[in-house]
Design a protein around this motif. Structure first.
Motif, PDB file in Angstrom:
ATOM      1  N   GLU A  18      95.797  57.568  30.621  1.00 13.26           N
ATOM      2  CA  GLU A  18      95.774  58.527  29.523  1.00 13.26           C
ATOM      3  C   GLU A  18      95.666  59.955  30.049  1.00 13.26           C
ATOM      4  O   GLU A  18      96.322  60.865  29.544  1.00 13.26           O
ATOM      5  N   SER A  19      94.867  60.149  31.096  1.00  8.02           N
ATOM      6  CA  SER A  19      94.762  61.481  31.700  1.00  8.02           C
ATOM      7  C   SER A  19      96.120  61.941  32.215  1.00  8.02           C
ATOM      8  O   SER A  19      96.561  63.058  31.932  1.00  8.02           O
ATOM      9  N   ILE A  20      96.794  61.085  32.973  1.00  7.79           N
ATOM     10  CA  ILE A  20      98.099  61.441  33.528  1.00  7.79           C
ATOM     11  C   ILE A  20      99.104  61.685  32.399  1.00  7.79           C
ATOM     12  O   ILE A  20      99.881  62.639  32.440  1.00  7.79           O
ATOM     13  N   PHE A  25     102.759  65.042  29.646  1.00  2.86           N
ATOM     14  CA  PHE A  25     103.532  65.227  28.431  1.00  2.86           C
ATOM     15  C   PHE A  25     102.921  66.208  27.434  1.00  2.86           C
ATOM     16  O   PHE A  25     103.545  66.512  26.435  1.00  2.86           O
ATOM     17  N   LYS A  26     101.739  66.677  27.706  1.00  2.00           N
ATOM     18  CA  LYS A  26     101.159  67.691  26.825  1.00  2.00           C
ATOM     19  C   LYS A  26     100.993  69.016  27.567  1.00  2.00           C
ATOM     20  O   LYS A  26     101.518  70.032  27.177  1.00  2.00           O
ATOM     21  N   ARG A  29     104.454  70.002  29.422  1.00  2.00           N
ATOM     22  CA  ARG A  29     105.657  69.828  28.604  1.00  2.00           C
ATOM     23  C   ARG A  29     106.569  71.048  28.626  1.00  2.00           C
ATOM     24  O   ARG A  29     107.784  70.925  28.492  1.00  2.00           O
ATOM     25  N   CYS A  30     106.010  72.220  28.830  1.00  2.00           N
ATOM     26  CA  CYS A  30     106.804  73.449  28.828  1.00  2.00           C
ATOM     27  C   CYS A  30     107.866  73.444  29.928  1.00  2.00           C
ATOM     28  O   CYS A  30     108.841  74.175  29.854  1.00  2.00           O
ATOM     29  N   PHE A  31     107.715  72.602  30.945  1.00  2.00           N
ATOM     30  CA  PHE A  31     108.669  72.573  32.039  1.00  2.00           C
ATOM     31  C   PHE A  31     109.792  71.567  31.830  1.00  2.00           C
ATOM     32  O   PHE A  31     110.756  71.565  32.575  1.00  2.00           O
ATOM     33  N   TYR A  36     111.992  64.852  24.518  1.00  2.55           N
ATOM     34  CA  TYR A  36     111.600  63.443  24.459  1.00  2.55           C
ATOM     35  C   TYR A  36     110.259  63.222  25.146  1.00  2.55           C
ATOM     36  O   TYR A  36     110.039  63.660  26.261  1.00  2.55           O
ATOM     37  N   VAL A  37     109.374  62.552  24.454  1.00  2.00           N
ATOM     38  CA  VAL A  37     108.094  62.163  25.030  1.00  2.00           C
ATOM     39  C   VAL A  37     107.934  60.663  24.793  1.00  2.00           C
ATOM     40  O   VAL A  37     107.930  60.212  23.648  1.00  2.00           O
TER      41      VAL A  37
END
Length: 161
Positions: A18-20, A25-26, A29-31, A36-37
């Motif tokens: 969950e940490s990873i 993905f949170k 995410r800007c990169f 799609y997540v």
């Protein structure tokens, strides 16, 4: 002190995954080039499969008994020269609360050393978004140099002195 381990199936606790997932993905995410997540379950299955098949080596960094960093290294052998191989560094992530403490550098260095043992001829490459200036600075300090820039990405390779 940071404790770094090559991840095994037993390290894939829901808490670690969950940490990873959240970092990847949170926070980062800007990169990404896409919106799609994947679901958490898809993410968990993907990492589990990579570790079970030993196709990619995941390295987890623990500080105060919590995962704070990770990276992946994929090995690819050269078809012509079997004693030479390329390591592809991917998915370097650090918990945002623990950034700028040297954890990424330590995790990357440990991972490269573990994978390259008993091999003298190797190269390490990575791709990074041109907008990720903090990562680029870190890689340059570690000895990576630009080898190619294309669109939003640049390729870097570890220089051997």
């Amino acid at each position: 002190m940071l404790k770094i381990v090559k991840a095994e199936i037993c390290d894939l606790t829901n808490s670690n995954l969950e940490s990873i997932y959240n970092w990847r993905f949170k926070e980062y995410r800007c990169f990404f080039a896409t919106e799609y997540v994947p679901s958490f379950q898809d993410h968990k299955e993907f990492i589990s499969k990579e570790i079970k098949e030993n196709s990619v080596s995941w390295f987890f960094g623990y500080f105060q008994e919590k995962i704070v960093s990770c990276c992946c290294i994929e090995k690819r052998s050269h078809k012509i020269n079997s004693d030479r191989f390329t390591m592809i560094l991917t998915r370097v992530m650090v918990n945002p609360r623990w950034k700028r403490k040297g954890f990424a550098r330590q995790t990357i260095s440990h991972g490269i050393e573990c994978v390259r043992r008993n091999r003298e001829k190797y190269r390490v490459v990575l791709e990074v978004f041109n907008t990720n200036s903090n990562a680029i600075k870190l890689y340059e300090k570690m000895g990576f140099v630009d080898t190619q820039s294309k669109g939003r990405m640049r390729t870097m390779e570890l220089r051997h002195d």
